[in-house]
Design a protein around this motif. Structure first.
Motif, mmCIF file in Angstrom:
data_model
loop_
_atom_site.group_PDB
_atom_site.id
_atom_site.type_symbol
_atom_site.label_atom_id
_atom_site.label_comp_id
_atom_site.label_asym_id
_atom_site.label_seq_id
_atom_site.Cartn_x
_atom_site.Cartn_y
_atom_site.Cartn_z
ATOM 1 N N GLU A 114 106.119 20.129 83.510
ATOM 2 C CA GLU A 114 105.867 21.534 82.951
ATOM 3 C C GLU A 114 107.153 22.276 82.679
ATOM 4 N N ASN A 115 107.897 22.307 83.328
ATOM 5 C CA ASN A 115 109.206 22.920 83.524
ATOM 6 C C ASN A 115 110.046 22.518 81.945
ATOM 7 N N ARG A 116 109.903 21.217 81.680
ATOM 8 C CA ARG A 116 110.663 20.817 80.376
ATOM 9 C C ARG A 116 109.876 21.368 79.424
ATOM 10 N N ILE A 117 108.484 21.237 79.413
ATOM 11 C CA ILE A 117 107.721 21.805 78.281
ATOM 12 C C ILE A 117 108.256 23.346 78.057
ATOM 13 N N LEU A 118 108.142 24.052 78.911
ATOM 14 C CA LEU A 118 108.475 25.537 78.858
ATOM 15 C C LEU A 118 109.906 25.697 78.174
ATOM 16 N N LYS A 119 110.872 25.074 78.915
ATOM 17 C CA LYS A 119 111.933 25.100 78.304
ATOM 18 C C LYS A 119 112.238 24.927 76.756
ATOM 19 N N THR A 128 111.939 35.970 75.994
ATOM 20 C CA THR A 128 112.793 36.469 76.768
ATOM 21 C C THR A 128 112.508 36.250 78.270
ATOM 22 N N GLU A 129 113.536 36.036 78.934
ATOM 23 C CA GLU A 129 113.837 35.676 80.536
ATOM 24 C C GLU A 129 113.167 37.063 81.161
ATOM 25 N N ILE A 130 112.287 37.220 82.120
ATOM 26 C CA ILE A 130 112.040 38.284 83.001
ATOM 27 C C ILE A 130 113.105 38.099 84.092
#
Length: 137
Positions: A114-119, A128-130
């Motif tokens: 999931e992290n790879r997909i989001l990246k 934008t990053e929060i």
């Protein structure tokens, strides 16, 4: 030269008397502790004779020493049973922990995917990053 051997019952009586003398502190050999060796010396024979021909007397001496072979065997057996129970409990706990590790590894793999997909999505769009903390005003 022939030596006359004592009959078995006379030798057994000598051994019983030797045990009795040592217990009362009246041994001719000044023995104070009871053991197969001290009883044999007191009776004028070898310890091997007691072991080989009078095992019941040897067992009696061990019981007087609180080292009965039966008592030792029973103590070792109960100790072994306790250790086996501990071992069984630990194996059960190990199996449970292995299952937990497998579940956590599966969850971890899912989160990494999931992290790879989001990246990948972040690189494509203007996301934008929060920040973890908002600046104070």
């Amino acid at each position: 030269m022939t030596s006359k051997r004592k009959p078995s019952d006379a030798r057994r009586r000598d051994l019983k008397l030797a045990i009795s003398r040592i217990q009362r502190g009246r041994a001719h050999t000044k023995a104070t502790k009871i053991s197969i060796s001290s009883v044999a010396h007191e009776a004028g024979i070898t310890p091997a004779l007691i072991h080989n021909h009078y095992p019941d007397v040897a067992e009696e001496i061990r019981e007087l020493q609180a080292r009965s072979s039966r008592a030792q065997r029973d103590a070792k057996h109960s100790e072994l049973q306790a250790e086996r129970e501990k071992n069984s409990d630990l194996r059960g706990k190990l199996d449970t922990l292995r299952l937990q590790v497998a579940k956590l590894a599966s969850i971890n793999e899912g989160l990494m995917a999931e992290n790879r997909i989001l990246k990948a999505k972040q690189g494509d769009s203007k996301v934008t990053e929060i920040p973890a903390r908002l600046p104070r005003r």
